[in-house]
Motif scaffolding. Structure first.
Motif, PDB file in Angstrom:
ATOM      1  N   ASP A  81       1.013  -1.160  -0.048  1.00  0.00           N
ATOM      2  CA  ASP A  81       0.006   0.060   0.109  1.00  0.00           C
ATOM      3  C   ASP A  81       0.850   1.190  -0.054  1.00  0.00           C
ATOM      4  OD1 ASP A  81      -3.111  -0.290   0.521  1.00  0.00           O
ATOM      5  OD2 ASP A  81      -2.167  -1.989   1.240  1.00  0.00           O
ATOM      6  N   ALA A  92      -3.306   2.453  -3.280  1.00  0.00           N
ATOM      7  CA  ALA A  92      -4.565   2.144  -4.174  1.00  0.00           C
ATOM      8  C   ALA A  92      -5.256   3.018  -4.968  1.00  0.00           C
ATOM      9  CB  ALA A  92      -5.729   1.191  -3.350  1.00  0.00           C
ATOM     10  N   LEU A 139      -4.340   2.475  -8.485  1.00  0.00           N
ATOM     11  CA  LEU A 139      -4.585   1.324  -9.206  1.00  0.00           C
ATOM     12  C   LEU A 139      -5.309   1.118 -10.174  1.00  0.00           C
ATOM     13  CD1 LEU A 139      -4.224  -1.287  -6.063  1.00  0.00           C
ATOM     14  CD2 LEU A 139      -2.530  -0.410  -7.447  1.00  0.00           C
ATOM     15  N   SER A 147      -5.031   2.447 -12.773  1.00  0.00           N
ATOM     16  CA  SER A 147      -3.821   2.409 -13.849  1.00  0.00           C
ATOM     17  C   SER A 147      -3.166   1.388 -13.648  1.00  0.00           C
ATOM     18  CB  SER A 147      -3.286   3.769 -14.235  1.00  0.00           C
ATOM     19  OG  SER A 147      -2.409   3.454 -15.092  1.00  0.00           O
ATOM     20  N   PHE A 148      -2.657   0.449 -14.867  1.00  0.00           N
ATOM     21  CA  PHE A 148      -1.445  -0.093 -14.902  1.00  0.00           C
ATOM     22  C   PHE A 148      -0.178   0.178 -15.636  1.00  0.00           C
ATOM     23  CE2 PHE A 148      -2.700  -3.019 -18.216  1.00  0.00           C
ATOM     24  CZ  PHE A 148      -4.053  -2.963 -18.094  1.00  0.00           C
ATOM     25  N   SER A 190      -0.932  -6.559   0.138  1.00  0.00           N
ATOM     26  CA  SER A 190      -1.994  -6.886  -1.066  1.00  0.00           C
ATOM     27  C   SER A 190      -0.731  -7.576  -2.332  1.00  0.00           C
ATOM     28  CB  SER A 190      -2.239  -5.655  -1.790  1.00  0.00           C
ATOM     29  OG  SER A 190      -2.384  -5.715  -3.188  1.00  0.00           O
ATOM     30  N   SER A 191      -1.685  -8.154  -3.095  1.00  0.00           N
ATOM     31  CA  SER A 191      -0.867  -8.928  -4.228  1.00  0.00           C
ATOM     32  C   SER A 191      -0.624  -8.422  -5.274  1.00  0.00           C
ATOM     33  CB  SER A 191      -1.608 -10.139  -4.710  1.00  0.00           C
ATOM     34  OG  SER A 191      -2.939  -9.836  -5.197  1.00  0.00           O
ATOM     35  N   ARG A 192      -0.901  -6.872  -5.540  1.00  0.00           N
ATOM     36  CA  ARG A 192      -0.674  -6.150  -6.424  1.00  0.00           C
ATOM     37  C   ARG A 192       0.447  -6.238  -7.112  1.00  0.00           C
ATOM     38  NH1 ARG A 192      -2.029  -0.752  -2.613  1.00  0.00           N
ATOM     39  NH2 ARG A 192      -3.536  -2.152  -2.140  1.00  0.00           N
ATOM     40  N   GLU A 193       0.594  -6.432  -8.230  1.00  0.00           N
ATOM     41  CA  GLU A 193       1.806  -6.699  -9.252  1.00  0.00           C
ATOM     42  C   GLU A 193       2.227  -5.288  -9.561  1.00  0.00           C
ATOM     43  OE1 GLU A 193       2.037 -10.534 -11.102  1.00  0.00           O
ATOM     44  OE2 GLU A 193       2.910  -9.364 -12.925  1.00  0.00           O
ATOM     45  N   HIS A 194       1.353  -4.377  -9.228  1.00  0.00           N
ATOM     46  CA  HIS A 194       1.581  -2.872  -9.667  1.00  0.00           C
ATOM     47  C   HIS A 194       2.933  -2.656  -8.750  1.00  0.00           C
ATOM     48  CE1 HIS A 194      -2.424  -3.848 -10.347  1.00  0.00           C
ATOM     49  NE2 HIS A 194      -2.756  -2.873 -11.171  1.00  0.00           N
ATOM     50  N   ASN A 220       6.085 -12.222  -7.350  1.00  0.00           N
ATOM     51  CA  ASN A 220       5.806 -11.103  -8.251  1.00  0.00           C
ATOM     52  C   ASN A 220       7.153 -10.515  -8.883  1.00  0.00           C
ATOM     53  OD1 ASN A 220       3.201 -11.860  -7.931  1.00  0.00           O
ATOM     54  ND2 ASN A 220       2.735  -9.837  -6.833  1.00  0.00           N
TER      55      ASN A 220
END
Lengths: 419, 157
Positions: free
Chosen positions: B16, B21, B24, B26-27, B64-68, B93
């Motif tokens: 985070d 977030a 998020l 956008s990627f 979070s798992s966000r690959e971002h 990731n």
């Protein structure tokens, strides 16, 4: 060789007689999940690397739950992209607004994950399905893309921590308190790379919604997964939701664990996690001075299920929330939303002075439906209280159970329900 | 072999704060890089230079798992992340998208601005500013293969 429950499920999905901790394996997947934040990246990678067909149109779930109904133009564009992909690929389990719910409440409800399954999801709280006796874990978008293409994922077989539950939870104490207590005890990386295997006579007294809340937050102490044994309650929950046969795995009696932790459920009291880590826990009766709140969020993949709604409503019934507090109640799925209306819970929330929303992950990650301004503080039944999680980097989130959140909304400060 | 400047953070740097977030929707990697580390160090994107190495404590990339998150770090010009430990999803990731990461028990000896040289073959980090060197955990062959092929999807394609 003796194996933990997790190891048995992984061995079965890797086509191996047995596996041991540390071994790298490739396992067949029963489900690959993505949402409106992570699936667009996965789809881009899937297409960029020239994959043209998903491995199985029935074993992929795409759930538009994070920024939906869409909060802005870019989010709408992302959903549009996923919608088009689901259409082209004929993906059966595509859940758009109207059908969608918060993924980790929705998938079990729809019978898409059942005992014995091996599932990955591009969302860290995919570990929720351990409540059903399935192996499930969060991954990123590239792993999701690879899973959609080939139906397999690589794993390092985890060792495990055995969590022995004894006794029964007192009134006003629920699964959320159990997992916050455990995270407070072992820390945010206390189970890093490992499984949490829950067992003991205390499991039987925990409802499925308690188990979902506990497994859901396994990731908050770094665990790869958190898993419960399958019992009558699990099978009763699964019954009628799927045509597939549940497969029951049990840990060997002589399975090896890195450590064993005992929790006497009957001794637990309402607990909260103060900013800015889920491990920064304190029993509510030990807080000392009053901690005032601006907002209360009741919902999320942790605590947006029917029992959570009922618990919150029982506290709020006939009461008004404190002046200056904003109460936001978000049931996790359309079914729960409807059941709340039918049971009169929606009325209780609105009459107490709250808003009652259709499903979304929204405020939990500072997306929409309750973003915090600078310096504001929320009590929330969600799962993370990191810096800036719900909005401005100077805002604060205190994690709590539905009972504590609802009671706090009434008083305006963190407290437990009155007797 | 790469020679770079250390940019030091503490324990439990979560995804985070790596990429909040609110971005998020956008990627696009450039857009993400523009907000990298914003909530933990608002000045990071102005100060970081191409090739810099992030050095952190335990449990880097938790949450979070966000690959971002690794995408934002990589696109900000960071050449590698060294930490005492990584949260498991971030670990996957980073490898999957080709952001080099190394677990190093001694990385708390590294100070902000130290000049580092990493030999990925041997896994040895040289701290040129302090005239020290640290051995890192080698990757198993299976994971080495993913790294050498340039990410997971290239390795299975």
């Amino acid at each position: 060789m003796a194996m933990t429950m997790t190891q048995k499920i992984l061995a079965a999905h890797a086509g191996l007689e047995s596996v041991r901790a540390g071994q790298l394996i490739s396992a067949k997947l029963d489900l690959v999940l993505g949402n409106d934040v992570t699936a667009p990246v996965a789809i881009q990678e899937f297409q960029k690397f020239g994959f043209d067909k998903v491995f199985d149109t029935e074993k992929i779930a795409l759930v538009m739950d994070h920024f939906t109904p869409n909060k802005d133009i870019k989010s709408a564009g992302n959903c549009k992209k996923v919608r088009a992909f689901a259409g082209e690929q004929k993906i059966k389990n595509f859940f758009d607004v109207g059908a969608m719910g918060i993924e980790h409440a929705l998938l079990p409800e729809q019978g898409l994950v059942i005992p014995g399954d091996c599932a990955i999801g591009a969302d860290s709280h995919t570990c929720t399905y351990g409540a059903l006796g399935a192996f499930s874990t969060g991954v990123g978008s590239t792993d999701m893309a690879a899973g959609m293409a080939g139906g397999v994922a690589w794993f390092k077989v985890p060792s495990a921590i055995k969590v022995v539950l004894k006794g029964e939870l007192p009134k006003n104490v629920s699964g959320k308190d159990v997992i916050l207590y455990l995270i407070g005890k072992i820390g945010v990386d206390g189970a890093l790379y490992r499984s949490l295997e829950f067992c003991g006579e205390g499991v039987a007294a925990l409802s499925m919604d308690d188990r979902f809340a506990i497994a859901n937050m396994a990731i908050e102490c770094g665990a790869k997964n958190g898993i419960f044994p399958v019992d009558d309650k699990t099978l009763e929950y699964v019954n009628g939701r799927t045509e597939r046969q549940p497969v029951v795995f049990e840990a060997d009696n002589d399975a090896e664990y890195d450590e064993t932790i005992e929790i006497d459920l009957s001794s637990l009291r309402p607990i909260v996690a103060l900013p800015h880590l889920p491990s920064n826990t304190k029993f509510v009766d030990e807080l000392g001075e009053k901690i005032y709140i601006d907002q209360c969020v009741i919902g999320s993949c942790t605590n947006g299920r029917m029992e959570d709604m009922r618990r919150a409503a029982a506290v709020l019934k006939g009461k008004k929330i404190a002046s200056g507090v904003r109460l936001i109640v978000i049931p996790a799925t359309q079914k729960i939303y409807l059941d709340c209306i039918r049971e009169g819970l929606a009325e209780i929330f609105v009459e107490a002075g709250g808003v009652f929303s259709t499903p979304t992950c929204g405020p939990c990650l500072g997306g929409h439906m309750g973003v915090l301004a600078a310096g504001e503080r929320a009590v929330s039944t969600t799962n993370r209280n990191f810096v800036g999680r719900m909005g401005d980097p100077t805002s604060e989130v205190i994690l709590a159970s539905p009972d504590v959140a609802a009671a706090s909304a009434i008083k305006g400060y963190i407290t437990v329900p009155e007797e | 072999m790469s020679k770079s400047k250390a940019y030091v953070f503490g324990d439990n740097v979560d995804t985070d704060v790596i990429i909040p977030a609110r971005y998020l929707n956008s990627f696009d990697e450039k857009e993400l890089a523009a907000h990298c580390m914003e909530d933990i160090d608002a000045d990071f994107v102005n100060k970081v230079e191409t090739g810099d190495i992030i050095v952190a404590g335990y449990n880097f990339g938790c949450g979070s798992s966000r690959e971002h998150a690794p995408i934002a770090i990589k696109a900000s010009g960071v050449s590698a992340v060294i930490a005492k430990s990584f949260a498991r999803i971030f670990y996957r990731n980073a490898l999957n998208i080709g952001l080099p990461i190394l677990e190093c028990a001694e990385c708390d000896r590294i100070s902000q601005g130290d000049e580092l040289e990493i030999d990925f073959g041997s896994g040895v980090i040289k701290n040129l500013s302090k005239n020290e060197s640290y051995q890192t955990e080698p990757f198993p062959p299976f994971i080495k293969n993913i790294i050498e092929k340039g990410g997971l999807l290239k390795s299975i394609r």
